[in-house]
Design an enzyme around this catalytic site. Structure first.
Site, PDB file in Angstrom:
ATOM      1  N   LYS A  68      43.143  35.606  46.857  1.00  0.00           N
ATOM      2  CA  LYS A  68      43.696  37.381  46.038  1.00  0.00           C
ATOM      3  C   LYS A  68      43.615  37.498  44.748  1.00  0.00           C
ATOM      4  O   LYS A  68      44.403  38.032  44.555  1.00  0.00           O
ATOM      5  CB  LYS A  68      44.613  37.166  46.775  1.00  0.00           C
ATOM      6  CG  LYS A  68      45.021  37.045  48.171  1.00  0.00           C
ATOM      7  CD  LYS A  68      43.833  37.863  48.905  1.00  0.00           C
ATOM      8  CE  LYS A  68      43.189  38.862  49.600  1.00  0.00           C
ATOM      9  NZ  LYS A  68      41.571  39.253  50.397  1.00  0.00           N
ATOM     10  N   HIS A 113      37.782  28.620  46.208  1.00  0.00           N
ATOM     11  CA  HIS A 113      38.843  28.240  45.905  1.00  0.00           C
ATOM     12  C   HIS A 113      39.271  26.758  45.601  1.00  0.00           C
ATOM     13  O   HIS A 113      40.618  26.522  45.320  1.00  0.00           O
ATOM     14  CB  HIS A 113      39.792  28.693  47.322  1.00  0.00           C
ATOM     15  CG  HIS A 113      39.782  30.002  47.518  1.00  0.00           C
ATOM     16  ND1 HIS A 113      39.690  31.285  46.395  1.00  0.00           N
ATOM     17  CD2 HIS A 113      39.887  30.807  48.684  1.00  0.00           C
ATOM     18  CE1 HIS A 113      38.886  32.529  47.229  1.00  0.00           C
ATOM     19  NE2 HIS A 113      39.499  32.667  48.544  1.00  0.00           N
ATOM     20  N   ARG A 119      45.212  36.035  37.798  1.00  0.00           N
ATOM     21  CA  ARG A 119      46.069  37.047  38.565  1.00  0.00           C
ATOM     22  C   ARG A 119      47.578  37.027  37.977  1.00  0.00           C
ATOM     23  O   ARG A 119      47.979  35.554  38.703  1.00  0.00           O
ATOM     24  CB  ARG A 119      45.263  37.623  39.862  1.00  0.00           C
ATOM     25  CG  ARG A 119      45.940  39.356  40.282  1.00  0.00           C
ATOM     26  CD  ARG A 119      45.856  39.154  41.922  1.00  0.00           C
ATOM     27  NE  ARG A 119      45.519  40.728  41.415  1.00  0.00           N
ATOM     28  CZ  ARG A 119      45.736  41.807  43.010  1.00  0.00           C
ATOM     29  NH1 ARG A 119      45.569  40.814  43.755  1.00  0.00           N
ATOM     30  NH2 ARG A 119      45.955  43.273  42.726  1.00  0.00           N
ATOM     31  N   SER A 173      49.082  40.032  47.204  1.00  0.00           N
ATOM     32  CA  SER A 173      48.042  40.488  47.743  1.00  0.00           C
ATOM     33  C   SER A 173      47.864  39.581  48.954  1.00  0.00           C
ATOM     34  O   SER A 173      47.606  40.145  50.574  1.00  0.00           O
ATOM     35  CB  SER A 173      47.071  40.350  47.044  1.00  0.00           C
ATOM     36  OG  SER A 173      45.694  40.674  47.714  1.00  0.00           O
ATOM     37  N   TYR A 231      42.300  39.221  35.851  1.00  0.00           N
ATOM     38  CA  TYR A 231      42.108  40.269  36.342  1.00  0.00           C
ATOM     39  C   TYR A 231      42.583  41.624  35.808  1.00  0.00           C
ATOM     40  O   TYR A 231      42.153  42.886  35.854  1.00  0.00           O
ATOM     41  CB  TYR A 231      43.206  40.494  38.028  1.00  0.00           C
ATOM     42  CG  TYR A 231      42.713  41.801  38.987  1.00  0.00           C
ATOM     43  CD1 TYR A 231      41.521  41.532  39.978  1.00  0.00           C
ATOM     44  CD2 TYR A 231      43.140  42.439  38.358  1.00  0.00           C
ATOM     45  CE1 TYR A 231      41.365  42.672  40.938  1.00  0.00           C
ATOM     46  CE2 TYR A 231      43.806  43.404  39.921  1.00  0.00           C
ATOM     47  CZ  TYR A 231      42.938  43.661  40.456  1.00  0.00           C
ATOM     48  OH  TYR A 231      42.397  44.954  41.939  1.00  0.00           O
TER      49      TYR A 231
HETATM   50  P1  A3P Z   1      45.985  43.667  46.566  1.00  0.00           P
HETATM   51  O1  A3P Z   1      46.203  42.745  47.477  1.00  0.00           O
HETATM   52  O2  A3P Z   1      45.998  43.573  45.694  1.00  0.00           O
HETATM   53  O3  A3P Z   1      45.183  45.587  46.191  1.00  0.00           O
HETATM   54  P2  A3P Z   1      39.870  38.276  46.795  1.00  0.00           P
HETATM   55  O4  A3P Z   1      38.967  39.174  46.034  1.00  0.00           O
HETATM   56  O5  A3P Z   1      40.319  37.115  45.846  1.00  0.00           O
HETATM   57  O6  A3P Z   1      40.637  38.151  47.918  1.00  0.00           O
HETATM   58  O7  A3P Z   1      41.684  39.701  46.194  1.00  0.00           O
HETATM   59  C1  A3P Z   1      41.638  40.695  46.319  1.00  0.00           C
HETATM   60  C2  A3P Z   1      42.263  41.585  46.071  1.00  0.00           C
HETATM   61  O8  A3P Z   1      41.162  42.299  44.758  1.00  0.00           O
HETATM   62  C3  A3P Z   1      42.859  42.894  46.504  1.00  0.00           C
HETATM   63  O9  A3P Z   1      44.050  43.129  46.222  1.00  0.00           O
HETATM   64  C4  A3P Z   1      41.696  43.726  46.293  1.00  0.00           C
HETATM   65  O10 A3P Z   1      42.134  44.517  46.815  1.00  0.00           O
HETATM   66  C5  A3P Z   1      41.276  43.784  44.467  1.00  0.00           C
HETATM   67  N1  A3P Z   1      40.120  44.280  45.084  1.00  0.00           N
HETATM   68  C6  A3P Z   1      38.807  44.041  45.583  1.00  0.00           C
HETATM   69  N2  A3P Z   1      38.040  44.335  45.405  1.00  0.00           N
HETATM   70  C7  A3P Z   1      38.142  44.900  44.026  1.00  0.00           C
HETATM   71  C8  A3P Z   1      37.113  45.595  43.078  1.00  0.00           C
HETATM   72  N3  A3P Z   1      36.264  46.385  43.430  1.00  0.00           N
HETATM   73  N4  A3P Z   1      38.226  45.501  41.849  1.00  0.00           N
HETATM   74  C9  A3P Z   1      39.715  46.303  41.369  1.00  0.00           C
HETATM   75  N5  A3P Z   1      40.346  45.108  42.587  1.00  0.00           N
HETATM   76  C10 A3P Z   1      39.132  44.674  43.523  1.00  0.00           C
END
Ligand code: A3P
Length: 326
Positions: free
Chosen positions: A67, A130, A154, A162, A220
């Site tokens: 996340k 991961h 992050r 998240s 991030y």
């Molecule tokens: P939030 O839950 O804070 O909104 P991962 O991709 O590592 O699983 O992390 C997911 C997190 O990245 C989520 O955060 C998601 O909303 C956010 N996310 C996904 N796509 C994104 C993008 N294109 N730009 C910014 N954040 C993004």
């Protein structure tokens, strides 16, 4: 081959049975394998990667704690590396969820029986993981032979929030959800899938300090502040720096725009019903679950002042003397 497989499974069971276990955020047990909390599937992946994965010096890995931006970086890396292959109207990113753009090695390694062969992928092969730096085979991480790694990290406070949302969605419906307070407590004690968070980050941070040409460390928050600057860094690191002509033609901004939260989360394929990503035989995650808010600082809506102080104190203590500030 069947016998080999049987012996492998028995060995895996024996290993798992000896490990300390704790509650995972999906409600299932996770196990402490060489300092990191992972599921038995991930231990299986780690063993198979070590025995069967043949790293190539041109391989580029996207590594991150859960996340912290994997979805976003997957899209950006794929778009940057393949920018001469597709036009923006006919782009795989627009048709398939970001997670199907390149394999997630941790579990993809065993999606094909008995082990997936990635030899057919064109160079540079892109993979995501991961898995903590210290759990990867030396052939992947030692500066002499290493593949390249892009690590994205992050603010842990936003990562907890998240992850808590994501894991609640992923849990089997017959298991009770883990409360936010419980998840917070577990996280602070380092107990969360692929964690402890801080040790995960520090492993890649130290590698990036030792071999900056092999490990690019991104945040991030920096990407949200100035995505174009971070994409330029990313492209240069991957050996795909933008030419002056591309800069003049607005290629960087096009990539940033196509991969933005707003664009990706509004694509039909990512809105639901579009499709999902198969992680294991049992775990399939719908694309829409990877998009929630995409903001910095959502933790303010979940953490009390006391919780914030506690986690900031842990971060300060764990990262002191590392030169890394989160
Ligand atoms: P939030 O839950 O804070 O909104 P991962 O991709 O590592 O699983 O992390 C997911 C997190 O990245 C989520 O955060 C998601 O909303 C956010 N996310 C996904 N796509 C994104 C993008 N294109 N730009 C910014 N954040 C993004």
């Amino acid at each position: 081959q069947e016998e080999e497989q049987e012996a492998f499974n028995q060995n895996l069971e024996t290993i798992v049975a000896t490990l300390p276990k704790n509650k995972g955020w999906r409600g299932l047990h996770i196990y402490n394998y060489k300092g990191f909390w992972v599921s038995p599937e991930v231990i299986k992946g780690i063993l198979l990667i070590s025995d069967h994965f043949r790293p190539q010096p041109t391989d580029i890995f996207l590594a991150a704690f859960m996340k912290c931006g994997t979805t976003w970086l997957k899209a950006l890396m794929f778009a940057t590396v393949n920018r001469h292959r597709y036009t923006s109207s006919d782009h795989p990113i627009l048709r398939s969820g970001p997670h199907s753009l390149f394999p997630f090695l941790d579990t993809h390694i065993f999606l094909d029986y008995p082990v997936t062969n990635f030899d057919h992928l064109p160079a540079p092969r892109l993979f995501a993981t991961h898995i903590a730096h210290s759990l990867l085979p030396v052939a992947m991480t030692s500066p002499e032979t290493a593949c390249r790694f892009v690590y994205v990290c992050r603010d842990p406070k936003d990562a907890i929030v998240s992850k808590w949302h994501f894991m609640r969605k992923l849990r089997s419906k017959e298991l009770p959800p883990v409360s936010f307070d419980e998840a917070f407590e577990l996280f602070c004690n380092g107990v969360s899938e692929y964690g402890p968070f801080w040790e995960h980050v520090l492993g890649y941070w130290k590698a990036s300090q030792e071999s900056p040409e092999k490990v690019l460390f991104l945040k991030y928050e920096d990407m949200k502040r100035d995505p174009a600057a971070e994409v330029r860094k990313l492209a240069a690191f991957m050996g795909r720096g933008f030419t002056a002509e591309e800069e003049r033609g607005g290629v960087v901004d096009e990539i940033v725009k196509m991969c933005s939260f707003e664009s990706l989360s509004n694509l039909e394929v990512n809105k639901g019903g579009g499709g999902g990503q198969k992680f294991t035989a049992k775990v399939v995650v719908e694309n829409r679950e990877f998009f929630r808010k995409g903001k910095v600082g959502d933790w303010e809506n979940y953490l009390t002042e006391e919780m914030k102080d506690r986690i900031d104190a842990i971060t300060g203590e764990k990262l002191k003397d590392s030169g890394l500030v989160l």
